[in-house]
Every structure is written in structure tokens, then in C-alpha cells.
Design a protein around this motif. Structure first.
Motif, PDB file in Angstrom:
ATOM      1  N   LEU A 232      41.590 -78.816  37.240  1.00  0.00           N
ATOM      2  CA  LEU A 232      40.800 -78.696  38.465  1.00  0.00           C
ATOM      3  C   LEU A 232      40.410 -80.072  38.996  1.00  0.00           C
ATOM      4  CD1 LEU A 232      38.376 -75.744  37.587  1.00  0.00           C
ATOM      5  CD2 LEU A 232      40.631 -75.645  38.674  1.00  0.00           C
ATOM      6  N   THR A 233      40.428 -80.206  40.315  1.00  0.00           N
ATOM      7  CA  THR A 233      40.030 -81.461  40.951  1.00  0.00           C
ATOM      8  C   THR A 233      38.524 -81.475  41.206  1.00  0.00           C
ATOM      9  OG1 THR A 233      40.286 -80.625  43.210  1.00  0.00           O
ATOM     10  CG2 THR A 233      42.263 -81.522  42.134  1.00  0.00           C
ATOM     11  N   GLY A 234      38.022 -82.642  41.581  1.00  0.00           N
ATOM     12  CA  GLY A 234      36.610 -82.745  41.939  1.00  0.00           C
ATOM     13  C   GLY A 234      36.254 -81.865  43.120  1.00  0.00           C
ATOM     14  N   ASN A 235      37.157 -81.761  44.095  1.00  0.00           N
ATOM     15  CA  ASN A 235      36.901 -80.893  45.246  1.00  0.00           C
ATOM     16  C   ASN A 235      36.761 -79.437  44.818  1.00  0.00           C
ATOM     17  OD1 ASN A 235      36.715 -82.619  47.444  1.00  0.00           O
ATOM     18  ND2 ASN A 235      38.923 -82.715  47.741  1.00  0.00           N
ATOM     19  N   GLU A 236      37.619 -79.017  43.892  1.00  0.00           N
ATOM     20  CA  GLU A 236      37.569 -77.629  43.432  1.00  0.00           C
ATOM     21  C   GLU A 236      36.300 -77.357  42.630  1.00  0.00           C
ATOM     22  OE1 GLU A 236      42.433 -77.232  43.376  1.00  0.00           O
ATOM     23  OE2 GLU A 236      41.342 -77.910  41.600  1.00  0.00           O
ATOM     24  N   LEU A 237      35.893 -78.322  41.809  1.00  0.00           N
ATOM     25  CA  LEU A 237      34.630 -78.174  41.088  1.00  0.00           C
ATOM     26  C   LEU A 237      33.459 -78.135  42.067  1.00  0.00           C
ATOM     27  CD1 LEU A 237      35.228 -80.644  38.114  1.00  0.00           C
ATOM     28  CD2 LEU A 237      35.274 -78.140  38.031  1.00  0.00           C
ATOM     29  N   THR A 285      44.379 -71.583  42.070  1.00  0.00           N
ATOM     30  CA  THR A 285      44.912 -70.855  43.223  1.00  0.00           C
ATOM     31  C   THR A 285      43.831 -69.996  43.869  1.00  0.00           C
ATOM     32  OG1 THR A 285      47.125 -70.794  42.238  1.00  0.00           O
ATOM     33  CG2 THR A 285      46.653 -69.195  43.974  1.00  0.00           C
ATOM     34  N   LEU A 286      43.031 -69.334  43.038  1.00  0.00           N
ATOM     35  CA  LEU A 286      41.963 -68.475  43.558  1.00  0.00           C
ATOM     36  C   LEU A 286      40.929 -69.295  44.336  1.00  0.00           C
ATOM     37  CD1 LEU A 286      41.420 -66.175  40.437  1.00  0.00           C
ATOM     38  CD2 LEU A 286      42.516 -65.543  42.599  1.00  0.00           C
ATOM     39  N   ILE A 287      40.598 -70.471  43.828  1.00  0.00           N
ATOM     40  CA  ILE A 287      39.639 -71.334  44.525  1.00  0.00           C
ATOM     41  C   ILE A 287      40.192 -71.722  45.889  1.00  0.00           C
ATOM     42  CG2 ILE A 287      38.505 -73.596  44.493  1.00  0.00           C
ATOM     43  CD1 ILE A 287      38.443 -73.332  41.405  1.00  0.00           C
ATOM     44  N   GLY A 288      41.487 -72.027  45.932  1.00  0.00           N
ATOM     45  CA  GLY A 288      42.117 -72.380  47.202  1.00  0.00           C
ATOM     46  C   GLY A 288      42.055 -71.263  48.218  1.00  0.00           C
ATOM     47  N   LYS A 289      41.984 -70.024  47.739  1.00  0.00           N
ATOM     48  CA  LYS A 289      41.891 -68.864  48.626  1.00  0.00           C
ATOM     49  C   LYS A 289      40.442 -68.484  48.929  1.00  0.00           C
ATOM     50  CE  LYS A 289      46.230 -66.772  47.015  1.00  0.00           C
ATOM     51  NZ  LYS A 289      46.838 -65.587  46.338  1.00  0.00           N
ATOM     52  N   GLY A 290      39.503 -69.225  48.340  1.00  0.00           N
ATOM     53  CA  GLY A 290      38.096 -68.934  48.567  1.00  0.00           C
ATOM     54  C   GLY A 290      37.528 -67.864  47.658  1.00  0.00           C
ATOM     55  N   GLN A 291      38.286 -67.438  46.644  1.00  0.00           N
ATOM     56  CA  GLN A 291      37.836 -66.391  45.725  1.00  0.00           C
ATOM     57  C   GLN A 291      37.126 -67.038  44.527  1.00  0.00           C
ATOM     58  OE1 GLN A 291      42.061 -64.341  46.652  1.00  0.00           O
ATOM     59  NE2 GLN A 291      41.000 -63.404  44.934  1.00  0.00           N
ATOM     60  N   LEU A 292      35.949 -67.582  44.796  1.00  0.00           N
ATOM     61  CA  LEU A 292      35.245 -68.381  43.795  1.00  0.00           C
ATOM     62  C   LEU A 292      34.736 -67.542  42.631  1.00  0.00           C
ATOM     63  CD1 LEU A 292      33.206 -70.770  46.143  1.00  0.00           C
ATOM     64  CD2 LEU A 292      35.518 -71.055  45.228  1.00  0.00           C
ATOM     65  N   ILE A 293      34.213 -66.351  42.914  1.00  0.00           N
ATOM     66  CA  ILE A 293      33.698 -65.491  41.845  1.00  0.00           C
ATOM     67  C   ILE A 293      34.826 -65.095  40.900  1.00  0.00           C
ATOM     68  CG2 ILE A 293      32.606 -63.285  41.310  1.00  0.00           C
ATOM     69  CD1 ILE A 293      30.699 -65.282  42.504  1.00  0.00           C
ATOM     70  N   ASP A 294      35.957 -64.695  41.472  1.00  0.00           N
ATOM     71  CA  ASP A 294      37.105 -64.331  40.633  1.00  0.00           C
ATOM     72  C   ASP A 294      37.529 -65.508  39.766  1.00  0.00           C
ATOM     73  OD1 ASP A 294      37.223 -61.780  41.718  1.00  0.00           O
ATOM     74  OD2 ASP A 294      38.583 -62.387  43.324  1.00  0.00           O
ATOM     75  N   ALA A 295      37.537 -66.704  40.367  1.00  0.00           N
ATOM     76  CA  ALA A 295      37.992 -67.891  39.647  1.00  0.00           C
ATOM     77  C   ALA A 295      37.093 -68.217  38.462  1.00  0.00           C
ATOM     78  CB  ALA A 295      38.060 -69.082  40.605  1.00  0.00           C
ATOM     79  N   ILE A 296      35.780 -68.222  38.689  1.00  0.00           N
ATOM     80  CA  ILE A 296      34.894 -68.627  37.594  1.00  0.00           C
ATOM     81  C   ILE A 296      34.812 -67.554  36.515  1.00  0.00           C
ATOM     82  CG2 ILE A 296      32.706 -67.780  38.568  1.00  0.00           C
ATOM     83  CD1 ILE A 296      31.526 -70.514  37.558  1.00  0.00           C
ATOM     84  N   GLU A 297      34.890 -66.295  36.916  1.00  0.00           N
ATOM     85  CA  GLU A 297      34.840 -65.231  35.912  1.00  0.00           C
ATOM     86  C   GLU A 297      36.038 -65.298  34.977  1.00  0.00           C
ATOM     87  OE1 GLU A 297      32.332 -61.726  38.268  1.00  0.00           O
ATOM     88  OE2 GLU A 297      34.463 -61.442  37.791  1.00  0.00           O
ATOM     89  N   ILE A 298      37.224 -65.451  35.537  1.00  0.00           N
ATOM     90  CA  ILE A 298      38.408 -65.422  34.680  1.00  0.00           C
ATOM     91  C   ILE A 298      38.485 -66.665  33.800  1.00  0.00           C
ATOM     92  CG2 ILE A 298      40.094 -66.527  36.225  1.00  0.00           C
ATOM     93  CD1 ILE A 298      41.994 -64.157  35.371  1.00  0.00           C
ATOM     94  N   MET A 299      37.942 -67.793  34.279  1.00  0.00           N
ATOM     95  CA  MET A 299      37.904 -68.983  33.425  1.00  0.00           C
ATOM     96  C   MET A 299      36.887 -68.827  32.308  1.00  0.00           C
ATOM     97  SD  MET A 299      38.475 -72.379  35.800  1.00  0.00           S
ATOM     98  CE  MET A 299      37.268 -71.987  37.065  1.00  0.00           C
ATOM     99  N   MET A 300      35.742 -68.231  32.607  1.00  0.00           N
ATOM    100  CA  MET A 300      34.706 -68.087  31.584  1.00  0.00           C
ATOM    101  C   MET A 300      35.133 -67.133  30.471  1.00  0.00           C
ATOM    102  SD  MET A 300      31.138 -68.188  33.779  1.00  0.00           S
ATOM    103  CE  MET A 300      30.117 -67.991  32.308  1.00  0.00           C
ATOM    104  N   VAL A 301      35.885 -66.095  30.797  1.00  0.00           N
ATOM    105  CA  VAL A 301      36.295 -65.160  29.744  1.00  0.00           C
ATOM    106  C   VAL A 301      37.472 -65.696  28.941  1.00  0.00           C
ATOM    107  CG1 VAL A 301      35.445 -63.157  30.999  1.00  0.00           C
ATOM    108  CG2 VAL A 301      37.834 -63.837  31.269  1.00  0.00           C
ATOM    109  N   SER A 302      38.085 -66.786  29.406  1.00  0.00           N
ATOM    110  CA  SER A 302      39.210 -67.358  28.653  1.00  0.00           C
ATOM    111  C   SER A 302      38.731 -68.306  27.564  1.00  0.00           C
ATOM    112  CB  SER A 302      40.160 -68.102  29.597  1.00  0.00           C
ATOM    113  OG  SER A 302      39.566 -69.294  30.080  1.00  0.00           O
TER     114      SER A 302
END
Length: 303
Positions: A232-237, A285-302
Motif C-alpha cells: 500500500l502507498t501513503g496515499n492509500e493509507l 484495488t478496493l481502495i482505488g474503487k473507494g470501497q474502504l470498508i471492504d478493504a480494511i475488513e479483508i486485510m484485518m481478517v488476513s
């Protein structure tokens, strides 16, 4: 997070005025351009562009621009001389269609030369001040000069001209139906270093929504495994940092049981590191689409 890079540290006093000017203006960019028209006590008009310029207050409406002393001979520019004699200025913004003529107006013409005539712009009479605006400009600001503050006496020293906006003139074709300005139609240019400019057209602008009324958790509020993700880049974070809270246990359990997560987990046969890489790339990819909740949830469960 970005790894430390090799840094070159420079003391301003170690550079010549020309080198320091080039370095600072290349790094502090892009800068808006004040196309400033002024008159002297004899009524002679001057028109010159300045990229030491910005808006600094809304109530009162104040802009500041700065004509620097010439480096070559430490002389003052005609604009500075004029506002001391007649404390008024009309500031016109500069669109791409005006750039070449605007650049020509920056030439060091003799005192008394009317740059409107010299470069082919059309003066538009002001209503509250004497200097005219540039008719070709999308927006003009009639201003009263309230203060001139010298920053030094050497060549290259700036002179801050504090301008209170008295009236604004906008070409209607650049306005949206709700009365706001259309940045794409404005097509303004910005000054870069050396001979470079940039254009704020539709292909170069991008939107970053302002934070809402509720403050986000910030990058430091993200789980460490996400904060230090190598994918992840700084912009994405930064986008994730706008979230107001982390997902709760119920949301994470639902995500863990989702077909999307289970499909990835089964494909990597439970290899946590491989799953983490694949999931972080999916989150990107999800962050790029604006799906922030989906992105953080799937990373946290991994993790």
C-alpha cells in the motif's frame, strides 16, 4: 511506509541568489499567477505577472502578491513603484489561452510602456479602482492596496503587497448553474520552476474529498500490519485514515466467513504470508474503487 532516501542538505547562504531562486521556485510549485495591472501617478498603465501570489483571507477578502527586487541590479519593478503612488491593483487570473501573451508581458519593458497594447490584451474598465482588468481573463479582482511590506534590501528580496478585494468580475461562461466556478472550464495555469508551467485541465486534475465533520482515525490508528504494508502507498493509507472507526468483531467475523475470503484462503492452502500478499493486493484495488470498508475488513481478517 517509504524507506529513507539519500538527502542533499543545502544552506541558503551557500547558494548564489540565482541558484537559490531556481531551487526554491522549482520545489515550491505549482504557484498561481497574479496578472497585476497598476497605474502610476501620471495614469500610465502597467501589466505584469507574478507567481509569488495567493489568497490569504476570506473575511476580509485578502490576496497577497510579491514583486521581488531584480537580482541583476537590485532595482524595483514598475508594479511596486506604481502601487506606492496609486495603491490600487486589478488582479486577473491566467488561463491556458492567455499564457503566451502573459509571458511576453513579463518582459522588462521600459517604464511607461503599456503592456496591454504591447502584448495584445484588451483592457476592461474597473468600477471601483483606476487600473483596468484583462478582458480575456476568466476572473478579475479589483483590489485596494492596504500595505506594502519589504522583506529585504538585496536583489531577490520580496515585497508583500496586501490587497483587499473590493469587487470580483467573473465571465459567466465559466460558472456552473449553482454559481460556482467550473475548474475544468477555467483551465488555469500554474508556474513551475525555470521555463515550466502546468495546466489545470480535465486530464491533470483529480478530486480528494475533504474530511467530514467527524475526524478520521488517522494512519496511526490503523493496525500495524496494514500501516506497514509493503503493497500500500501513503496515499492509500491516507484514504483508510479517513475512516471514523475500525470494523467491529461482528463485521470481521462476517468477512472471515465470506465466500471472497474463503476462496482466497483455500487457494493458498492456508499459507498466511501468501494469503496476506494476495489480500493486500486485492485491498489496494478496493481502495482505488473507494470501497474502504471492504478493504480494511479483508486485510484485518488476513492477519
Amino acid at each position: 511506509m517509504k524507506k529513507p532516501q539519500e538527502i542533499v542538505s543545502i544552506l541558503p547562504g551557500d547558494l548564489s541568489s540565482v541558484a537559490l531562486h531556481r531551487l526554491m521556485l522549482s520545489a515550491i510549485a505549482p504557484r498561481p499567477i497574479a496578472f497585476a495591472s497598476t497605474i502610476d501617478r501620471n495614469g500610465r498603465i502597467n501589466l505584469s505577472p507574478f507567481s509569488y501570489f495567493n489568497v490569504f483571507s476570506t473575511r476580509p477578502p485578502v490576496c497577497i502578491f510579491s514583486p521581488s527586487r531584480r537580482v541583476k541590479d537590485n532595482s524595483e519593478k514598475h508594479t511596486l513603484e506604481n502601487v506606492r503612488e496609486v495603491p490600487e491593483v486589478c488582479i486577473s487570473v491566467v488561463s491556458r489561452a492567455m499564457t503566451e501573451q502573459m509571458s511576453l508581458a513579463s518582459s522588462d519593458f521600459p517604464k511607461g510602456v503599456n503592456e496591454f497594447e504591447k502584448v495584445g490584451f484588451t483592457p476592461r474598465s474597473s468600477e471601483l479602482i483606476r487600473p483596468p482588468g484583462v478582458m480575456e481573463s476568466p476572473v478579475c479582482f479589483e483590489c485596494r492596496v492596504d500595505e506594502v511590506k519589504a522583506l529585504g534590501t538585496e536583489g531577490g528580496a520580496g515585497n508583500l503587497i496586501f490587497c483587499t478585494v473590493l469587487q470580483i468580475h467573473v465571465q459567466k461562461s465559466f460558472m456552473r448553474d449553482d454559481g460556482t466556478l467550473d475548474p475544468v472550464k477555467l483551465d488555469l495555469v500554474g508556474r513551475m520552476g525555470e521555463d515550466w508551467y502546468c495546466q489545470t485541465g480535465s486530464t491533470s486534475m483529480f478530486r480528494v474529498p475533504k474530511p467530514g465533520m467527524v475526524t478520521g482515525i488517522g494512519v496511526d490508528g490503523l493496525p500495524e500490519a496494514i500501516r506497514f504494508s509493503e503493497w500500500l502507498t501513503g496515499n492509500e493509507l491516507g484514504k483508510l485514515g479517513h475512516l471514523t472507526r475500525l470494523p467491529d468483531a461482528t463485521a470481521l467475523q462476517a468477512r472471515r466467513e465470506s465466500k471472497q475470503f474463503q476462496k482466497i484462503w483455500n487457494r493458498v492452502d492456508g499459507n498466511r504470508q501468501q494469503a496476506r500478499e494476495e489480500i493486500h493486493k486485492l485491498a489496494k484495488t478496493l481502495i482505488g474503487k473507494g470501497q474502504l470498508i471492504d478493504a480494511i475488513e479483508i486485510m484485518m481478517v488476513s492477519e
